[in-house]
Design a protein around this motif. Structure first.
Motif, mmCIF file in Angstrom:
data_model
loop_
_atom_site.group_PDB
_atom_site.id
_atom_site.type_symbol
_atom_site.label_atom_id
_atom_site.label_comp_id
_atom_site.label_asym_id
_atom_site.label_seq_id
_atom_site.Cartn_x
_atom_site.Cartn_y
_atom_site.Cartn_z
ATOM 1 N N THR A 275 42.211 -35.957 82.223
ATOM 2 C CA THR A 275 42.075 -35.553 83.622
ATOM 3 C C THR A 275 43.425 -35.803 84.305
ATOM 4 O O THR A 275 44.203 -36.661 83.880
ATOM 5 C CB THR A 275 40.974 -36.335 84.368
ATOM 6 O OG1 THR A 275 41.244 -37.735 84.276
ATOM 7 C CG2 THR A 275 39.603 -36.041 83.780
ATOM 8 N N TRP A 276 43.685 -35.041 85.363
ATOM 9 C CA TRP A 276 44.935 -35.183 86.102
ATOM 10 C C TRP A 276 44.865 -36.412 86.986
ATOM 11 O O TRP A 276 43.908 -36.624 87.724
ATOM 12 C CB TRP A 276 45.210 -33.941 86.936
ATOM 13 C CG TRP A 276 46.495 -34.031 87.699
ATOM 14 C CD1 TRP A 276 46.639 -34.216 89.032
ATOM 15 C CD2 TRP A 276 47.820 -33.951 87.154
ATOM 16 N NE1 TRP A 276 47.972 -34.255 89.371
ATOM 17 C CE2 TRP A 276 48.724 -34.091 88.229
ATOM 18 C CE3 TRP A 276 48.322 -33.772 85.871
ATOM 19 C CZ2 TRP A 276 50.099 -34.054 88.051
ATOM 20 C CZ3 TRP A 276 49.702 -33.740 85.704
ATOM 21 C CH2 TRP A 276 50.567 -33.883 86.783
ATOM 22 N N PRO B 264 52.617 -27.802 82.807
ATOM 23 C CA PRO B 264 51.189 -27.651 82.499
ATOM 24 C C PRO B 264 50.653 -26.273 82.911
ATOM 25 O O PRO B 264 49.973 -26.120 83.920
ATOM 26 C CB PRO B 264 50.515 -28.785 83.268
ATOM 27 C CG PRO B 264 51.450 -29.126 84.367
ATOM 28 C CD PRO B 264 52.826 -28.731 83.919
ATOM 29 N N THR C 266 47.779 -24.929 78.634
ATOM 30 C CA THR C 266 48.010 -26.353 78.399
ATOM 31 C C THR C 266 46.972 -27.183 79.141
ATOM 32 O O THR C 266 46.420 -28.139 78.589
ATOM 33 C CB THR C 266 49.430 -26.748 78.838
ATOM 34 O OG1 THR C 266 50.375 -25.960 78.107
ATOM 35 C CG2 THR C 266 49.700 -28.221 78.599
ATOM 36 N N GLN C 267 46.694 -26.833 80.386
ATOM 37 C CA GLN C 267 45.674 -27.541 81.158
ATOM 38 C C GLN C 267 44.323 -27.475 80.459
ATOM 39 O O GLN C 267 43.613 -28.484 80.356
ATOM 40 C CB GLN C 267 45.566 -26.958 82.563
ATOM 41 C CG GLN C 267 46.777 -27.198 83.412
ATOM 42 C CD GLN C 267 46.730 -26.437 84.731
ATOM 43 O OE1 GLN C 267 45.738 -25.830 85.084
ATOM 44 N NE2 GLN C 267 47.831 -26.470 85.459
ATOM 45 N N GLN C 268 43.977 -26.309 79.963
ATOM 46 C CA GLN C 268 42.707 -26.123 79.264
ATOM 47 C C GLN C 268 42.657 -26.980 77.999
ATOM 48 O O GLN C 268 41.641 -27.616 77.711
ATOM 49 C CB GLN C 268 42.511 -24.653 78.923
ATOM 50 C CG GLN C 268 41.195 -24.351 78.252
ATOM 51 C CD GLN C 268 41.067 -22.867 77.931
ATOM 52 O OE1 GLN C 268 42.053 -22.130 77.879
ATOM 53 N NE2 GLN C 268 39.843 -22.433 77.711
ATOM 54 N N TYR D 72 48.540 -36.438 83.008
ATOM 55 C CA TYR D 72 47.183 -36.375 82.480
ATOM 56 C C TYR D 72 46.893 -37.704 81.784
ATOM 57 O O TYR D 72 47.759 -38.247 81.089
ATOM 58 C CB TYR D 72 47.053 -35.228 81.475
ATOM 59 C CG TYR D 72 47.109 -33.880 82.121
ATOM 60 C CD1 TYR D 72 45.947 -33.263 82.579
ATOM 61 C CD2 TYR D 72 48.315 -33.218 82.293
ATOM 62 C CE1 TYR D 72 45.989 -32.025 83.198
ATOM 63 C CE2 TYR D 72 48.373 -31.979 82.911
ATOM 64 C CZ TYR D 72 47.210 -31.387 83.355
ATOM 65 O OH TYR D 72 47.251 -30.166 83.972
ATOM 66 N N THR E 110 42.314 -30.709 78.975
ATOM 67 C CA THR E 110 40.966 -30.954 79.495
ATOM 68 C C THR E 110 39.956 -31.003 78.354
ATOM 69 O O THR E 110 39.064 -31.858 78.336
ATOM 70 C CB THR E 110 40.577 -29.878 80.524
ATOM 71 O OG1 THR E 110 41.515 -29.932 81.609
ATOM 72 C CG2 THR E 110 39.184 -30.109 81.075
#
Length: 78
Positions: A36-37, A22, A26-28, A44, A31
């Motif tokens: 959410t983590w 991530p 990738t996180q963006q 996620y 989200t």
């Protein structure tokens, strides 16, 4: 590499294989899709899950260069 699958207890799950999967982009993206983590399962999560949500999430992750295993069938509880 990510596993994308619905889970009865957690909704739609996008689980990375390793801590480096991530990356910030990738996180963006996850989200922005409402994920959410969840540290308890190291993945996620988001609700709701549907066949279309599994396909969309897998497509987003593939477009970001990740290998993705996706399944609409929920994972059984061990």
């Amino acid at each position: 590499m990510f596993l994308v699958v619905p889970d009865p207890a957690h909704g739609l799950v996008a689980a990375p294989e390793s801590e480096t999967d991530p990356d910030p982009l990738t996180q963006q993206a996850l989200t922005a899709e409402g994920f959410t983590w969840h540290s308890g399962i190291e993945a996620y999560t988001r609700t709701p899950s549907s066949r279309a949500a599994v396909d969309r999430t897998a497509h987003i992750l593939r477009d970001l260069g990740h290998y993705v295993f996706a399944s609409w069938t929920p994972l059984p509880r061990n």
